[in-house]
Scaffold this motif. Sequence first.
Motif, PDB file in Angstrom:
ATOM      1  N   SER A  41       0.593  -1.167  -0.011  1.00 45.25           N
ATOM      2  CA  SER A  41      -0.303  -0.280   0.233  1.00 45.25           C
ATOM      3  C   SER A  41       0.783   0.985   0.471  1.00 45.25           C
ATOM      4  O   SER A  41       2.250   1.116   0.510  1.00 45.25           O
ATOM      5  N   GLN A  46      -2.619   3.029   5.294  1.00 47.55           N
ATOM      6  CA  GLN A  46      -2.956   1.811   4.083  1.00 47.55           C
ATOM      7  C   GLN A  46      -4.285   2.234   3.589  1.00 47.55           C
ATOM      8  O   GLN A  46      -4.984   1.068   3.379  1.00 47.55           O
ATOM      9  N   SER A  49      -5.437   0.604   0.471  1.00 48.99           N
ATOM     10  CA  SER A  49      -5.778  -0.986   0.642  1.00 48.99           C
ATOM     11  C   SER A  49      -7.173  -1.263   0.799  1.00 48.99           C
ATOM     12  O   SER A  49      -7.841  -1.873   0.714  1.00 48.99           O
TER      13      SER A  49
END
Length: 511
Positions: A41, A46, A49
Motif C-alpha cells: 500500500s 494503508q 488497500s
Amino acid sequence: MHTNLVLGTTVAAAAIGYFFKPKKPKTELEVNSVPIPTVPSYLPLQVDSLLKYIFSVYAEKDEFEYLRHLSAQYGNTLNFRGFNEDLIIVLDPSSIQHILAKNQPNYEKGAEFQAIFHDFLGNGIFNADGETWKIQRHLARPHFQTSEFRDAALINRHVDELLKVIDKHLASNPEKPIEVQSLFCRFTLDEATEFLFGEAANALQDEDNDFATAFNYTQAITGWRFRVPLWRYVVPTRRFLKEIKKLDDFVYRIVDKGIAREEARTREQEKNPSDDEHGGKGGHENLLDHFLSQRQEYGFDREYLRDMLLNFLLAGRDTTASLLTFTVWELSKHPHVLEKLKREVAEVVASGTAPSYDDIKKLKYQKQVINEVLRLYPPVPYNTRHSVEEDVLPNGYYIPPNTTVAYGAYSTHRLVDLWGDDALEFDPDRWGPERVGKIKPFMFVPFHAGPRICLGQNLAYTTAQVTLTRLLQKYDIKASPGFKPELMADIVLFSRNGVEAVLVKQDLSEI
Ligand code: HEM
C-alpha cells in the motif's frame, strides 16, 4: 498564533516519530524465519488497500472475491495491513492446525476481541480465554453429549410450526418465491431458545417479535464493531444499549424463574433425597436447568447465567439458520441432487412420519449434501485469534507477538490446490466413500477444531437433517428465476438480499 505553532510542531514531531520510529531489533526466531508477503500500500494508514477492498465489495457484490484475488496473487499466507495494524491471514491446513490445535494456547481470542463483544456477550464461553473459558466448557459439555433423542423431539416440534408458516404462505401465494433466510432465522431462534432456556421466543408466530429484533440488531452492530474497529469509538451506542437491555430483560426473567425452580427442587430433595431424578447432573431438558443444577457447587450469579445463555444462543442460532438457508439455495439449483435426496428420504423414513434419530443416522447421502454445503458456505466464514508470543508457522512464516491472525474456512474450503479444479462446484459425491479419503484433516473446518471445537456440532447436524427431511417430505424445491444471493462476510455467513426459492407442495410417497 503561538498555540498553533506549538500544536503544529507537536503534531509534526509525532508524525515524524511515528513514521521514522527506530525499529525494534529482530529476535532470533524472526531472523531465522520467512517474512509473510504483505499486500503493498502506498498511502498513510494503508487507506488505499482498505478502499480497494471496499470498492471490490461493491463491484463484485461478494465480500469474499477480494481475498480470493489477494491469495491468488500473494499465496495462502499473507499480511493485509490496515490502519498500521497487521492482519495475518492463513489459509493452508497445516497453519490452521497449528493455530487451532498444536499451538492453541498461543492463540487467544484476545483483549481487543473481548472488548468488542463484551457489551453483548459479557464473559461467556464464546468471549472468554483461559480459566474462565475452561470452566464454562467443562460445565456445558455433558449437556451436549446426552441429548440426541431429546433433541430430535424438540426439533420436530419446531419444524411443525415452520411447516405451518410455509403452508400459510403457499395458501395465499402458491407460485411466489419464499425468502427462506429470515424464515430459518426465526425457526432456529425458537428452537435454540427452547433448547437453551426451556422457553421458545416464538419468533415464527410473531415476525416483529421484540426479542428477535433486539437480538438481530445487537448481533449486526457487534458484527460491524468486529469488522470496523473504529466503529466502537465513533458510532453512537444509544440504540445498541437499548436493544441489549431488551435482551437482558428477556433472559433475566427466564434466569430468575429458573433459579426459583432450582431452589424449590433443592428444598424438595433435602426433604426426600431419593427423588433426585437427574442424579444431580446431566439429563436435563434445557441448558439453563443443566447449569442451575451446578449453581451451588460453582456459585454462579444471575449475570454469569445470562452471559452463558446469550453466548450459546449466538453460537448456535444463526449458524444453523445459515446452513439450512444455503442448503435450500443449492438444492434449488441442483435438481439431480434433490431427486437423489428425496429417494433416500422416501426409502429410509416411513411415509408421513417424522424421522427418528435412527432414521437420521441412515440418511448417508443427506449428510454428504450437508457437508458439501458446509464446505462451500461455512456459517462462520472467518475467524480471528490473537498471538500471545512470537511464533513460526509450519511453512516457516514468522508470526509476531500480539498480532491478529485470521483463518478463513470460506477461502480454505474453496482452494483449487486442495479441492481440485472443481473446487467451486457443488458436488456432494466428493463426500462419498470413494472420494472422502482425499479430504485431509484441517482442510474442512466449519466447526473450528482443537480444544475450542464447536460444542453444538451434533445438534447442528441433527437440526439440519430433521428439518431437511421434513421439508422434502412435503415440498419440491425450485429455483426462483433470476435470483442470486449476495454473500456477506459477517460473524455468520448470510446473504445481504436473503435467499429465495419456490416451494411446491408434493407427496413424497408418490415419487
Ligand atoms: C451449522 C451450525 C454450526 C456451526 C457451523 C458452528 C461453528 C462453530 C465455530 C466455527 C466455532 C468456533 C468459534 C470460535 O472459537 O471463535 C463454534 C464454537 C461454538 N459453538 Fe458452534 N456452530 C454451529 C452450531 C452450534 C450450535 C447449535 C451450538 C449450541 C447450541 C453451538 C455451540 C457452540 C459453542 C458453545 C462454541 C464455543 C466453544 C468454545 O469456545 O469452546 N454451535 N461453533
